[in-house]
Design a protein around this motif. Structure first.
Motif, short mmCIF file in Angstrom:
data_model
loop_
_atom_site.label_atom_id
_atom_site.label_comp_id
_atom_site.label_asym_id
_atom_site.label_seq_id
_atom_site.Cartn_x
_atom_site.Cartn_y
_atom_site.Cartn_z
N TRP A 69 -3.33 -9.17 1.75
CA TRP A 69 -4.34 -9.72 2.65
C TRP A 69 -4.81 -8.78 3.77
O TRP A 69 -5.90 -9.00 4.31
CB TRP A 69 -3.81 -11.01 3.30
N LEU A 70 -4.02 -7.80 4.14
CA LEU A 70 -4.30 -7.09 5.40
C LEU A 70 -4.51 -5.60 5.23
O LEU A 70 -4.18 -4.82 6.14
CB LEU A 70 -3.15 -7.33 6.40
N VAL A 71 -5.06 -5.17 4.13
CA VAL A 71 -5.22 -3.74 3.91
C VAL A 71 -6.69 -3.34 3.99
O VAL A 71 -7.59 -4.12 3.67
CB VAL A 71 -4.66 -3.31 2.54
N ALA A 72 -6.92 -2.10 4.43
CA ALA A 72 -8.25 -1.53 4.45
C ALA A 72 -8.39 -0.56 3.28
O ALA A 72 -7.50 -0.43 2.43
CB ALA A 72 -8.49 -0.82 5.78
N ALA A 128 13.53 -9.41 1.56
CA ALA A 128 13.15 -9.56 0.16
C ALA A 128 11.84 -8.86 -0.18
O ALA A 128 11.46 -8.79 -1.35
CB ALA A 128 13.03 -11.04 -0.19
N GLY A 129 11.14 -8.34 0.83
CA GLY A 129 9.86 -7.68 0.60
C GLY A 129 8.68 -8.62 0.54
O GLY A 129 7.56 -8.19 0.26
N THR A 130 8.90 -9.91 0.83
CA THR A 130 7.82 -10.89 0.75
C THR A 130 6.73 -10.61 1.78
O THR A 130 5.53 -10.69 1.47
CB THR A 130 8.37 -12.31 0.96
N VAL A 131 7.13 -10.28 3.00
CA VAL A 131 6.14 -10.00 4.04
C VAL A 131 5.32 -8.77 3.68
O VAL A 131 4.10 -8.74 3.84
CB VAL A 131 6.82 -9.84 5.42
N GLN A 132 5.99 -7.74 3.16
CA GLN A 132 5.28 -6.54 2.73
C GLN A 132 4.24 -6.88 1.66
O GLN A 132 3.11 -6.38 1.69
CB GLN A 132 6.28 -5.52 2.18
N VAL A 183 9.34 -10.11 15.31
CA VAL A 183 7.99 -9.70 14.92
C VAL A 183 7.84 -9.80 13.41
O VAL A 183 8.70 -9.36 12.65
CB VAL A 183 7.73 -8.26 15.40
N TYR A 184 6.74 -10.40 12.97
CA TYR A 184 6.47 -10.48 11.54
C TYR A 184 5.38 -9.51 11.09
O TYR A 184 5.21 -9.27 9.89
CB TYR A 184 6.12 -11.91 11.10
N TYR A 185 4.61 -8.96 12.06
CA TYR A 185 3.56 -8.02 11.67
C TYR A 185 3.11 -7.20 12.87
O TYR A 185 2.95 -7.73 13.97
CB TYR A 185 2.34 -8.76 11.10
N GLN A 186 2.95 -5.91 12.66
CA GLN A 186 2.35 -5.03 13.65
C GLN A 186 1.24 -4.25 12.96
O GLN A 186 1.46 -3.59 11.95
CB GLN A 186 3.37 -4.07 14.27
N SER A 187 0.05 -4.32 13.54
CA SER A 187 -1.12 -3.76 12.87
C SER A 187 -1.44 -2.36 13.37
O SER A 187 -1.29 -2.04 14.54
CB SER A 187 -2.34 -4.65 13.12
N MET A 237 0.85 -1.19 0.00
CA MET A 237 0.00 0.00 0.00
C MET A 237 0.88 1.23 0.00
O MET A 237 1.93 1.23 0.64
CB MET A 237 -0.87 -0.02 1.27
N PRO A 238 0.47 2.31 -0.65
CA PRO A 238 1.28 3.51 -0.70
C PRO A 238 1.55 4.04 0.70
O PRO A 238 0.73 3.95 1.60
CB PRO A 238 0.39 4.48 -1.50
N ASP A 239 2.75 4.67 0.86
CA ASP A 239 3.16 5.16 2.17
C ASP A 239 2.15 6.11 2.77
O ASP A 239 1.94 6.14 3.97
CB ASP A 239 4.52 5.85 2.07
N LYS A 240 1.52 6.93 1.93
CA LYS A 240 0.61 7.93 2.48
C LYS A 240 -0.62 7.32 3.12
O LYS A 240 -1.31 7.96 3.90
CB LYS A 240 0.18 8.89 1.38
N VAL A 241 -0.88 6.06 2.82
CA VAL A 241 -2.08 5.44 3.34
C VAL A 241 -1.86 4.89 4.73
O VAL A 241 -2.61 5.13 5.66
CB VAL A 241 -2.56 4.32 2.40
N HIS A 242 -0.79 4.15 4.89
CA HIS A 242 -0.49 3.55 6.18
C HIS A 242 0.97 3.80 6.54
O HIS A 242 1.81 2.90 6.49
CB HIS A 242 -0.77 2.04 6.17
#
Length: 278
Positions: free
Chosen positions: A266-269, A256-260, A127-131, A1-6
């Motif tokens: 899957w996890l965007v609003a 590698a950017g795989t997690v991003q 940590v693999y994800y912080q929401s 997602m673009p930086d400005k969004v999240h």
């Protein structure tokens, strides 16, 4: 997602990527699929809960490779040298997964936040994800159109007892009087009954809630993550010798950017949602 969004999620993942190369270089402990340290040599045995929910895993099937955490496990397995058919799943309750003691899996994935208290009785990966947090409300709620925490504080808030959502409302947003319920279902019922104006949840939880549990509600704003919540980590028996191997593979996926990519899949609003930062 673009930086400005999240920007908050982008910052966290960028920071993880910045250190991942160094972590991987330091972790000399690697292995092969027949490694004797595995619970079942020849297989990567992964724990998760029963049932599992979108967007973490789809159709209550962790083996599908669909959903953020399912897809992450298969990417991690590949990085560690396992074929997809060498991944086997063990289903347990959340309480069994986080309990101290011997485990029937090599590690588990179940949106478990890394906390000092939990780290005293179990092992964690990095940590693999912080929401980010999401504001959930029904049409007509006074939180719609809010531009600051001050605007939000004037609303009536509710959350489930013992959750990071309740802690967020009290300590991050500074809401003085939060209505407390036994579980998230109770929170949504109170919202439908007009007893509260809104609640907060992690973005993936909010996506599922507004699609399935309370579809008449929606995500109306995005809030920054709680600095006290370190994010989600893989869970191991305390002192597991597998942690350096898994951490090195996870570091490679982050770098590698795989997690991003999986987060963005899957996890965007809604990218047009307002972001309230203070």
């Amino acid at each position: 997602m673009p930086d400005k969004v999240h920007p908050f999620r982008t910052f966290v993942l960028a920071a993880l990527a910045a250190v991942s190369v160094g972590v991987a270089a330091q972790a000399q402990d690697t292995g092969t699929p027949d490694d004797a340290r595995l619970v079942n040599p020849g297989m990567l045995t992964v724990g998760t809960s029963d049932p599992v929910y979108p967007p973490w895993m789809m159709n209550d099937d962790p083996a599908s490779g669909e959903g953020f955490e399912s897809a992450l496990i298969y990417a991690l397995a590949d990085e560690m040298g396992f074929a997809a058919d060498q991944v086997q799943w063990v289903r347990q309750t959340f309480e069994q997964i986080i309990a101290p003691g011997d485990k029937p899996f090599d590690f588990a994935i179940n949106q478990v936040s890394v906390t000092p208290a939990r780290a005293e009785v179990m092992g964690f990966s990095q940590v693999y994800y912080q929401s980010d947090k999401a504001v959930i409300a029904l049409p007509g709620s006074p939180v719609i159109g809010a531009a600051s925490f001050d605007d939000l504080r004037s609303a009536r808030w509710g959350a489930a007892i013992g959750t990071t959502d309740l802690a967020y409302l009290e300590t991050v947003m500074g809401v003085a009087d939060v209505a407390v319920y036994d579980d998230q279902v109770g929170v949504f019922q109170a919202m439908q009954a007009g007893q509260i104006d809104a609640t907060v949840a992690a973005v993936p939880t909010a996506l599922f809630a507004t699609a399935v549990q309370i579809p008449e509600a929606s995500i109306v704003a995005i809030l920054p993550p709680d600095a006290a919540d370190e994010g989600h980590g893989l869970i191991f028996e305390q002192g597991s010798p597998l942690i350096p191997w898994v951490d090195a593979a996870l570091s490679s996926l982050i770098a590698a950017g795989t997690v991003q990519e999986l987060v963005e899949t899957w996890l965007v609003a809604d990218p047009d949602l307002p972001i309230i930062t203070e």
